[in-house]
Motif scaffolding. Structure first.
Motif, PDB file in Angstrom:
ATOM      1  N   THR A 121       0.835  -1.211   0.000  1.00  0.00           N
ATOM      2  CA  THR A 121       0.000   0.000   0.000  1.00  0.00           C
ATOM      3  C   THR A 121       0.866   1.256   0.000  1.00  0.00           C
ATOM      4  O   THR A 121       0.475   2.286  -0.523  1.00  0.00           O
ATOM      5  N   THR A 122       2.051   1.157   0.605  1.00  0.00           N
ATOM      6  CA  THR A 122       2.914   2.340   0.724  1.00  0.00           C
ATOM      7  C   THR A 122       4.361   1.982   0.373  1.00  0.00           C
ATOM      8  O   THR A 122       4.733   0.806   0.328  1.00  0.00           O
ATOM      9  N   GLY A 123       5.159   3.036   0.214  1.00  0.00           N
ATOM     10  CA  GLY A 123       6.582   2.847   0.009  1.00  0.00           C
ATOM     11  C   GLY A 123       7.258   2.291   1.257  1.00  0.00           C
ATOM     12  O   GLY A 123       8.219   1.517   1.159  1.00  0.00           O
ATOM     13  N   SER A 124       6.764   2.691   2.424  1.00  0.00           N
ATOM     14  CA  SER A 124       7.351   2.191   3.679  1.00  0.00           C
ATOM     15  C   SER A 124       7.224   0.676   3.766  1.00  0.00           C
ATOM     16  O   SER A 124       8.164  -0.033   4.130  1.00  0.00           O
ATOM     17  N   GLU A 125       6.034   0.191   3.438  1.00  0.00           N
ATOM     18  CA  GLU A 125       5.836  -1.262   3.453  1.00  0.00           C
ATOM     19  C   GLU A 125       6.792  -1.930   2.467  1.00  0.00           C
ATOM     20  O   GLU A 125       7.333  -3.005   2.738  1.00  0.00           O
ATOM     21  N   HIS A 151      13.803   5.772   4.398  1.00  0.00           N
ATOM     22  CA  HIS A 151      13.191   4.578   3.820  1.00  0.00           C
ATOM     23  C   HIS A 151      11.786   4.344   4.373  1.00  0.00           C
ATOM     24  O   HIS A 151      11.287   3.222   4.339  1.00  0.00           O
ATOM     25  N   GLY A 152      11.186   5.393   4.930  1.00  0.00           N
ATOM     26  CA  GLY A 152       9.806   5.264   5.376  1.00  0.00           C
ATOM     27  C   GLY A 152       9.674   5.318   6.880  1.00  0.00           C
ATOM     28  O   GLY A 152      10.599   5.683   7.596  1.00  0.00           O
ATOM     29  N   ASN A 153       8.487   4.904   7.351  1.00  0.00           N
ATOM     30  CA  ASN A 153       8.141   5.168   8.747  1.00  0.00           C
ATOM     31  C   ASN A 153       8.272   3.954   9.664  1.00  0.00           C
ATOM     32  O   ASN A 153       7.950   4.032  10.844  1.00  0.00           O
ATOM     33  N   ALA A 214      19.964   1.412  -0.408  1.00  0.00           N
ATOM     34  CA  ALA A 214      20.362   2.782  -0.771  1.00  0.00           C
ATOM     35  C   ALA A 214      19.258   3.460  -1.556  1.00  0.00           C
ATOM     36  O   ALA A 214      18.574   2.812  -2.361  1.00  0.00           O
ATOM     37  N   GLU A 215      19.095   4.753  -1.304  1.00  0.00           N
ATOM     38  CA  GLU A 215      18.314   5.570  -2.232  1.00  0.00           C
ATOM     39  C   GLU A 215      19.280   5.907  -3.370  1.00  0.00           C
ATOM     40  O   GLU A 215      20.323   6.526  -3.107  1.00  0.00           O
ATOM     41  N   PRO A 216      18.981   5.546  -4.592  1.00  0.00           N
ATOM     42  CA  PRO A 216      19.925   5.839  -5.685  1.00  0.00           C
ATOM     43  C   PRO A 216      20.169   7.343  -5.848  1.00  0.00           C
ATOM     44  O   PRO A 216      21.236   7.742  -6.310  1.00  0.00           O
ATOM     45  N   GLY A 272       6.885   3.326  -4.647  1.00  0.00           N
ATOM     46  CA  GLY A 272       5.659   3.895  -4.097  1.00  0.00           C
ATOM     47  C   GLY A 272       5.305   5.066  -4.994  1.00  0.00           C
ATOM     48  O   GLY A 272       5.718   5.124  -6.152  1.00  0.00           O
ATOM     49  N   LYS A 273       4.573   6.013  -4.475  1.00  0.00           N
ATOM     50  CA  LYS A 273       4.297   7.279  -5.162  1.00  0.00           C
ATOM     51  C   LYS A 273       3.783   7.085  -6.595  1.00  0.00           C
ATOM     52  O   LYS A 273       2.625   6.759  -6.785  1.00  0.00           O
ATOM     53  N   ILE A 274       4.660   7.240  -7.609  1.00  0.00           N
ATOM     54  CA  ILE A 274       4.204   7.290  -9.009  1.00  0.00           C
ATOM     55  C   ILE A 274       3.534   5.976  -9.424  1.00  0.00           C
ATOM     56  O   ILE A 274       2.622   5.975 -10.253  1.00  0.00           O
TER      57      ILE A 274
HETATM   58  C1  LIG Z   1      13.023   7.033  -0.585  1.00  0.00           C
HETATM   59  C2  LIG Z   1      11.741   6.785   0.160  1.00  0.00           C
HETATM   60  N1  LIG Z   1      11.499   5.562   0.638  1.00  0.00           N
HETATM   61  C3  LIG Z   1      10.367   5.268   1.298  1.00  0.00           C
HETATM   62  C4  LIG Z   1       9.407   6.237   1.493  1.00  0.00           C
HETATM   63  C5  LIG Z   1       8.142   5.890   2.215  1.00  0.00           C
HETATM   64  O1  LIG Z   1       7.066   5.868   1.335  1.00  0.00           O
HETATM   65  P1  LIG Z   1       5.582   6.088   1.911  1.00  0.00           P
HETATM   66  O2  LIG Z   1       5.505   7.486   2.394  1.00  0.00           O
HETATM   67  O3  LIG Z   1       4.696   5.789   0.731  1.00  0.00           O
HETATM   68  O4  LIG Z   1       5.405   5.089   2.996  1.00  0.00           O
HETATM   69  C6  LIG Z   1       9.603   7.524   1.019  1.00  0.00           C
HETATM   70  C7  LIG Z   1       8.584   8.568   1.213  1.00  0.00           C
HETATM   71  O5  LIG Z   1       8.760   9.723   0.938  1.00  0.00           O
HETATM   72  C8  LIG Z   1      10.805   7.811   0.340  1.00  0.00           C
HETATM   73  O6  LIG Z   1      11.072   9.049  -0.110  1.00  0.00           O
END
Ligand SMILES: Cc1ncc(COP(=O)(O)O)c(C=O)c1O
Length: 438
Positions: A121-125, A151-153, A214-216, A272-274
């Motif tokens: 559902t989310t990027g965090s997951e 990397h999220g919450n 890593a975030e690229p 996530g997002k897009i």
């Molecule tokens: C690089 C990165 N990873 C993970 C997340 C978490 O995504 P979400 O907010 O959809 O849980 C974010 C959110 O901004 C992000 O920027």
């Protein structure tokens, strides 16, 4: 107004809504941000690259739904897909829906590392699943992340996220309340763009590290030439997995995300997002042998990495994602998009220079942020060494002048931003710089 009155009287003005928000939402916010009282506003609607507040004030929007709305807030193809799909039912669970299957097929065709997909559902997951799969498959407990990366919450992501000074690498620092101390030992940290430190950590600890995540593009920090390639090489050399967190870079840097843009393929990647076109959807893509650790037919085995979520593969978000990807796959989309972003950034730079402000417009492609420093940052400590008070002041002035940015937060250009939006932004920036100088 009393709380009882608030509950019963429909609020009419933005101030009424803020009174309710102050009583009901922590810090009158929806999460990690809450604008100062003199610049805050409540969004009524968004069209293209603009927002309208409840008071009818227009803002040029560079927050872009935290990066989710790459083609604007109401692209006709996305709106049409959502409306059509919504009429067929909002959500299902437990068996497949056709929209999710179509999106999985599209994702496997565009994401280089993705032989299989898991929806979230989310990027965090998505990042938490990447870490769980890595631990389950590799049978090792630790993850190496980079200082200042987001990397999220979830708890594992909540180390070395908001550092105020360099860590004693590789000891991750705890900077958020409520995260069990016991988890600190499962995360390690290195400075971004520093292969030497990564190599020395791996040479000592590879036996306990399951993966590097890593975030690229880490927030506003772009990888130095060879850094991502170096991570790939070191991951292979030391027998750890490489995870790219493409929640932001995915479909933004190219249709194949950062993997396509930089030509480095990780083992797993989070999105996530897009991918949900502005709707609640994320995913993990990766090697089949890794993703198969989540195959529900493995239930009961210790190499089974459990994943599940009520909204996973939500069909409305899936069709929004599919419609968005279709637009992104139009001929020359990224050439036009990045060309426009370069033009906007250059115009912003010219205004800063005209006012002799010692600041840069950091970033590349559609990523940007004002930093009061001389050079593009290589790591989080470089960002912290910039004059963040001044950049927050400049961002605050932009808000006052009708440009929506979050102070000291990386922001985006969207494909929906027009030359007219640029003109309004330049006038606002000019006024903001004038106030700064004065
Ligand atoms: C690089 C990165 N990873 C993970 C997340 C978490 O995504 P979400 O907010 O959809 O849980 C974010 C959110 O901004 C992000 O920027």
């Amino acid at each position: 107004m009393s709380e009882a009155e608030m509950a019963n009287i429909p609020a009419a003005t933005q101030d009424d809504y803020y009174a309710i928000a102050e009583a009901t939402l922590p810090g009158a916010g929806l999460g990690g941000y809450s604008l100062p009282e003199d610049t805050r506003f409540i969004i009524r609607e968004g069209h293209g690259g603009r927002l309208t507040s409840m008071e009818g004030r227009e803002y040029i929007d560079y927050v872009c739904g935290a990066g989710a709305t790459i083609i604007g807030h109401d692209h006709p193809a996305v709106i049409e897909a959502v409306q059509e799909r919504a009429a067929k039912g909002l959500h299902f669970f437990g068996t497949l829906n056709d929209a999710a299957v179509e999106l999985a097929d599209r994702l496997v065709s565009v994401i280089p590392c993705a032989e299989r997909i898991i929806f979230t559902t989310t990027g965090s997951e998505a990042t938490s699943y990447c870490m769980r799969i890595a631990r389950a498959v590799m049978g090792k407990p630790k993850i190496l992340k980079f200082e200042g990366a987001y990397h999220g919450n979830h708890d594992y992501a909540s180390f070395s996220q908001f550092p105020t000074h360099a860590a004693n690498y590789p000891m991750a620092t705890s900077d958020i309340g409520g995260v069990p101390e016991a988890l600190q030992d499962t995360m390690m940290v290195a400075p971004y763009n520093d292969l030497e430190t990564v190599e020395s950590i791996l040479s000592e600890h590879a036996g306990e590290i399951a993966a590097i995540i890593a975030e690229p593009v880490q927030r506003i920090i772009f990888p130095r030439s060879g850094f991502l390639e170096g991570l790939r090489r070191l991951a292979d050399k030391f027998g750890v997995l490489l995870i790219f967190d493409e929640v932001v870079t995915g479909f933004r840097l190219s249709i194949a995300g950062a993997q396509g843009h930089f030509g480095v393929t990780p083992d797993l990647a989070s999105y996530g997002k897009i991918v949900g076109g502005g709707g609640p959807l994320g995913c993990v893509g990766g090697r089949a042998d890794l993703i198969d650790a989540t195959n529900p037919n493995r239930k009961g085995r210790t190499d089974y990495a459990y994943i599940n979520g009520t909204l996973h593969g939500n069909p409305i978000a899936a069709v929004a994602g599919l419609a968005t990807l279709k637009v992104l796959q139009e001929k020359d989309f990224y050439d036009h998009f990045h060309g426009k972003a370069d033009r906007f950034r250059k115009a912003f730079c010219d205004v800063l220079a005209r006012h002799s402000l010692n600041a840069i417009v950091a970033g590349q492609a559609s990523f940007w942020q004002f930093l009061f420093t001389e050079n593009e940052p290589a790591n989080q400590m470089d960002v912290l060494a910039s004059d963040m008070q001044r950049s927050a002041t400049l961002d605050g002035e932009l808000l006052r002048n009708g440009v929506y940015v979050l102070p000291n937060v990386r922001r985006f250009f969207s494909a929906a931003h027009t030359d007219a939006d640029l003109e309004v932004s330049l006038d606002a920036l000019n006024a903001a710089c004038g106030t700064m100088v004065a």
